[in-house]
Design a protein around this motif. Sequence first.
Motif, PDB file in Angstrom:
ATOM      1  N   ILE A 124      -0.735   0.924   0.075  1.00  0.00           N
ATOM      2  CA  ILE A 124      -1.216   0.543  -1.245  1.00  0.00           C
ATOM      3  C   ILE A 124      -0.431   1.347  -2.274  1.00  0.00           C
ATOM      4  O   ILE A 124      -0.259   2.557  -2.120  1.00  0.00           O
ATOM      5  N   GLU A 125       0.066   0.659  -3.277  1.00  0.00           N
ATOM      6  CA  GLU A 125       0.864   1.326  -4.305  1.00  0.00           C
ATOM      7  C   GLU A 125       0.017   2.367  -5.032  1.00  0.00           C
ATOM      8  O   GLU A 125      -1.049   2.058  -5.575  1.00  0.00           O
ATOM      9  N   GLY A 126       0.478   3.639  -4.982  1.00  0.00           N
ATOM     10  CA  GLY A 126      -0.238   4.717  -5.640  1.00  0.00           C
ATOM     11  C   GLY A 126       0.511   5.231  -6.851  1.00  0.00           C
ATOM     12  O   GLY A 126       1.664   4.845  -7.091  1.00  0.00           O
ATOM     13  N   PRO A 127      -0.110   6.120  -7.640  1.00  0.00           N
ATOM     14  CA  PRO A 127       0.540   6.626  -8.850  1.00  0.00           C
ATOM     15  C   PRO A 127       1.780   7.462  -8.542  1.00  0.00           C
ATOM     16  O   PRO A 127       2.726   7.489  -9.333  1.00  0.00           O
ATOM     17  N   ASN A 128       1.778   8.170  -7.393  1.00  0.00           N
ATOM     18  CA  ASN A 128       2.899   9.045  -7.053  1.00  0.00           C
ATOM     19  C   ASN A 128       3.612   8.641  -5.767  1.00  0.00           C
ATOM     20  O   ASN A 128       4.820   8.819  -5.633  1.00  0.00           O
ATOM     21  N   CYS A 129       2.862   8.107  -4.791  1.00  0.00           N
ATOM     22  CA  CYS A 129       3.444   7.719  -3.507  1.00  0.00           C
ATOM     23  C   CYS A 129       2.561   6.663  -2.871  1.00  0.00           C
ATOM     24  O   CYS A 129       1.397   6.488  -3.269  1.00  0.00           O
ATOM     25  N   PRO A 130       3.092   5.929  -1.876  1.00  0.00           N
ATOM     26  CA  PRO A 130       2.279   4.909  -1.200  1.00  0.00           C
ATOM     27  C   PRO A 130       1.069   5.537  -0.503  1.00  0.00           C
ATOM     28  O   PRO A 130       1.138   6.639   0.026  1.00  0.00           O
ATOM     29  N   ILE A 131      -0.048   4.813  -0.518  1.00  0.00           N
ATOM     30  CA  ILE A 131      -1.287   5.262   0.108  1.00  0.00           C
ATOM     31  C   ILE A 131      -1.469   4.500   1.411  1.00  0.00           C
ATOM     32  O   ILE A 131      -1.411   3.271   1.423  1.00  0.00           O
ATOM     33  N   ALA A 132      -1.665   5.217   2.522  1.00  0.00           N
ATOM     34  CA  ALA A 132      -1.815   4.580   3.826  1.00  0.00           C
ATOM     35  C   ALA A 132      -3.191   3.935   3.961  1.00  0.00           C
ATOM     36  O   ALA A 132      -4.200   4.472   3.504  1.00  0.00           O
ATOM     37  N   ALA A 133      -3.220   2.767   4.592  1.00  0.00           N
ATOM     38  CA  ALA A 133      -4.479   2.056   4.821  1.00  0.00           C
ATOM     39  C   ALA A 133      -4.317   1.173   6.058  1.00  0.00           C
ATOM     40  O   ALA A 133      -3.232   1.080   6.639  1.00  0.00           O
ATOM     41  N   HIS A 134      -5.410   0.539   6.465  1.00  0.00           N
ATOM     42  CA  HIS A 134      -5.401  -0.378   7.605  1.00  0.00           C
ATOM     43  C   HIS A 134      -6.067  -1.682   7.206  1.00  0.00           C
ATOM     44  O   HIS A 134      -7.152  -1.670   6.607  1.00  0.00           O
ATOM     45  N   LEU A 135      -5.446  -2.795   7.533  1.00  0.00           N
ATOM     46  CA  LEU A 135      -6.086  -4.092   7.396  1.00  0.00           C
ATOM     47  C   LEU A 135      -7.059  -4.264   8.556  1.00  0.00           C
ATOM     48  O   LEU A 135      -6.703  -4.038   9.715  1.00  0.00           O
ATOM     49  N   VAL A 136      -8.298  -4.638   8.256  1.00  0.00           N
ATOM     50  CA  VAL A 136      -9.329  -4.823   9.285  1.00  0.00           C
ATOM     51  C   VAL A 136      -9.569  -6.304   9.545  1.00  0.00           C
ATOM     52  O   VAL A 136      -9.655  -6.744  10.682  1.00  0.00           O
ATOM     53  N   ASN A 137      -9.697  -7.086   8.482  1.00  0.00           N
ATOM     54  CA  ASN A 137      -9.787  -8.536   8.639  1.00  0.00           C
ATOM     55  C   ASN A 137      -9.267  -9.216   7.384  1.00  0.00           C
ATOM     56  O   ASN A 137      -9.074  -8.576   6.341  1.00  0.00           O
ATOM     57  N   VAL A 138      -9.036 -10.515   7.492  1.00  0.00           N
ATOM     58  CA  VAL A 138      -8.462 -11.261   6.375  1.00  0.00           C
ATOM     59  C   VAL A 138      -9.044 -12.665   6.361  1.00  0.00           C
ATOM     60  O   VAL A 138      -9.397 -13.225   7.413  1.00  0.00           O
ATOM     61  N   SER A 139      -9.193 -13.230   5.175  1.00  0.00           N
ATOM     62  CA  SER A 139      -9.625 -14.610   5.003  1.00  0.00           C
ATOM     63  C   SER A 139      -8.696 -15.269   3.991  1.00  0.00           C
ATOM     64  O   SER A 139      -7.754 -14.649   3.497  1.00  0.00           O
ATOM     65  N   ARG A 140      -8.953 -16.520   3.657  1.00  0.00           N
ATOM     66  CA  ARG A 140      -8.115 -17.201   2.679  1.00  0.00           C
ATOM     67  C   ARG A 140      -8.221 -16.551   1.306  1.00  0.00           C
ATOM     68  O   ARG A 140      -7.266 -16.568   0.529  1.00  0.00           O
ATOM     69  N   GLN A 141      -9.377 -15.960   0.996  1.00  0.00           N
ATOM     70  CA  GLN A 141      -9.619 -15.451  -0.352  1.00  0.00           C
ATOM     71  C   GLN A 141      -9.706 -13.935  -0.435  1.00  0.00           C
ATOM     72  O   GLN A 141      -9.791 -13.381  -1.528  1.00  0.00           O
ATOM     73  N   GLY A 142      -9.715 -13.254   0.692  1.00  0.00           N
ATOM     74  CA  GLY A 142      -9.882 -11.808   0.628  1.00  0.00           C
ATOM     75  C   GLY A 142      -9.687 -11.141   1.973  1.00  0.00           C
ATOM     76  O   GLY A 142      -9.026 -11.670   2.858  1.00  0.00           O
ATOM     77  N   GLY A 143     -10.276  -9.967   2.109  1.00  0.00           N
ATOM     78  CA  GLY A 143     -10.133  -9.231   3.352  1.00  0.00           C
ATOM     79  C   GLY A 143     -10.878  -7.916   3.276  1.00  0.00           C
ATOM     80  O   GLY A 143     -11.502  -7.578   2.262  1.00  0.00           O
ATOM     81  N   MET A 144     -10.789  -7.156   4.361  1.00  0.00           N
ATOM     82  CA  MET A 144     -11.386  -5.835   4.404  1.00  0.00           C
ATOM     83  C   MET A 144     -10.332  -4.849   4.884  1.00  0.00           C
ATOM     84  O   MET A 144      -9.577  -5.132   5.806  1.00  0.00           O
ATOM     85  N   ILE A 145     -10.280  -3.683   4.210  1.00  0.00           N
ATOM     86  CA  ILE A 145      -9.341  -2.643   4.600  1.00  0.00           C
ATOM     87  C   ILE A 145     -10.099  -1.343   4.833  1.00  0.00           C
ATOM     88  O   ILE A 145     -11.237  -1.178   4.372  1.00  0.00           O
ATOM     89  N   TYR A 146      -9.444  -0.423   5.551  1.00  0.00           N
ATOM     90  CA  TYR A 146      -9.944   0.937   5.697  1.00  0.00           C
ATOM     91  C   TYR A 146      -8.923   1.869   5.047  1.00  0.00           C
ATOM     92  O   TYR A 146      -7.719   1.732   5.270  1.00  0.00           O
ATOM     93  N   CYS A 147      -9.408   2.808   4.249  1.00  0.00           N
ATOM     94  CA  CYS A 147      -8.507   3.746   3.587  1.00  0.00           C
ATOM     95  C   CYS A 147      -9.241   5.044   3.300  1.00  0.00           C
ATOM     96  O   CYS A 147     -10.411   5.040   2.886  1.00  0.00           O
ATOM     97  N   ASP A 148      -8.568   6.172   3.521  1.00  0.00           N
ATOM     98  CA  ASP A 148      -9.163   7.481   3.244  1.00  0.00           C
ATOM     99  C   ASP A 148      -9.301   7.749   1.750  1.00  0.00           C
ATOM    100  O   ASP A 148     -10.138   8.544   1.333  1.00  0.00           O
ATOM    101  N   SER A 149      -8.461   7.116   0.955  1.00  0.00           N
ATOM    102  CA  SER A 149      -8.515   7.323  -0.491  1.00  0.00           C
ATOM    103  C   SER A 149      -9.677   6.543  -1.111  1.00  0.00           C
ATOM    104  O   SER A 149     -10.188   5.584  -0.521  1.00  0.00           O
ATOM    105  N   ALA A 150     -10.075   6.956  -2.299  1.00  0.00           N
ATOM    106  CA  ALA A 150     -11.198   6.316  -2.987  1.00  0.00           C
ATOM    107  C   ALA A 150     -10.692   5.334  -4.035  1.00  0.00           C
ATOM    108  O   ALA A 150      -9.754   5.631  -4.774  1.00  0.00           O
ATOM    109  N   PHE A 151     -11.329   4.155  -4.089  1.00  0.00           N
ATOM    110  CA  PHE A 151     -10.999   3.141  -5.082  1.00  0.00           C
ATOM    111  C   PHE A 151     -12.274   2.712  -5.790  1.00  0.00           C
ATOM    112  O   PHE A 151     -13.361   2.706  -5.204  1.00  0.00           O
ATOM    113  N   ALA A 152     -12.140   2.311  -7.038  1.00  0.00           N
ATOM    114  CA  ALA A 152     -13.289   1.890  -7.840  1.00  0.00           C
ATOM    115  C   ALA A 152     -13.538   0.393  -7.676  1.00  0.00           C
ATOM    116  O   ALA A 152     -12.619  -0.386  -7.402  1.00  0.00           O
ATOM    117  N   ILE A 153     -14.788  -0.009  -7.840  1.00  0.00           N
ATOM    118  CA  ILE A 153     -15.116  -1.427  -7.829  1.00  0.00           C
ATOM    119  C   ILE A 153     -14.359  -2.102  -8.971  1.00  0.00           C
ATOM    120  O   ILE A 153     -14.361  -1.630 -10.118  1.00  0.00           O
TER     121      ILE A 153
END
Length: 240
Positions: A124-153
């Motif tokens: 995931i594009e971060g302010p200083n460097c790429p942020i590592a994450a994992h794709l867990v599932n995907v659909s036509r309109q969205g998906g679920m990821i796992y990431c140690d970093s925090a993101f806002a709704i």
Amino acid sequence: MQDLAKHIPPDTGTVDLEERRAPRFTLLIRTAKLIVEDRQYLCVVRDISMTGASIKSFHAVPEGKRIALEFPDGGLYPADLIWQNDGEAGFQFHTPIDVEDIIMATGDYPKRDLRFDVEWPLTIEGPNCPIAAHLVNVSRQGGMIYCDSAFAIGQLLRIRAVGMPDIEARVRWRRDHYYGLVLDTTFSLATLAILIRRLHRRNARGQPAGQAAGHTAARPALPQAATAQFANGSAAPPTA
């Protein structure tokens, strides 16, 4: 007296094809999961009867002994592959099914968008460097990821991964380090089907390639209770 035996056709032990064929009901663009072993693929069921179904798979059906079709309402039907040709295939169910339930979508989740479990590293594009994450599932309109970093709704994420197009998505919900995303653009059926197959094939070849520097080796397992909630959509909006 006329010999009627001459006019009686011999008993060949066969039944006319039309007599053997169960009544079929056309299902136009009814998406479903084609499950082969532990891998999930996207397909479109074109017609179905109590004994079998034909699908458009967008690619050759992968080899496997355990096969099933799963519909958006949650119905899961084990089947055997009978034929396939040029992105289409036919299956025979292990036991007769209730076609009316599928046509009317009377299951617990008739409007749920199908999610496909696909494990894949991404950044995931971060302010200083790429942020590592994992794709867990995907659909036509969205998906679920796992990431140690925090993101806002509502936060916009720019996602990159080997074997995938660059994606922009917004955070719709979060739980612990799991995030539900809504894509800014919707995958077409064909594009999503080919993408899912590509990621499964890369995983089968044991390709961790594409991991960015600093990528975690593995994500913690989703707790069992949460797994059931995410699976049936109760813990996340249907479109994520």
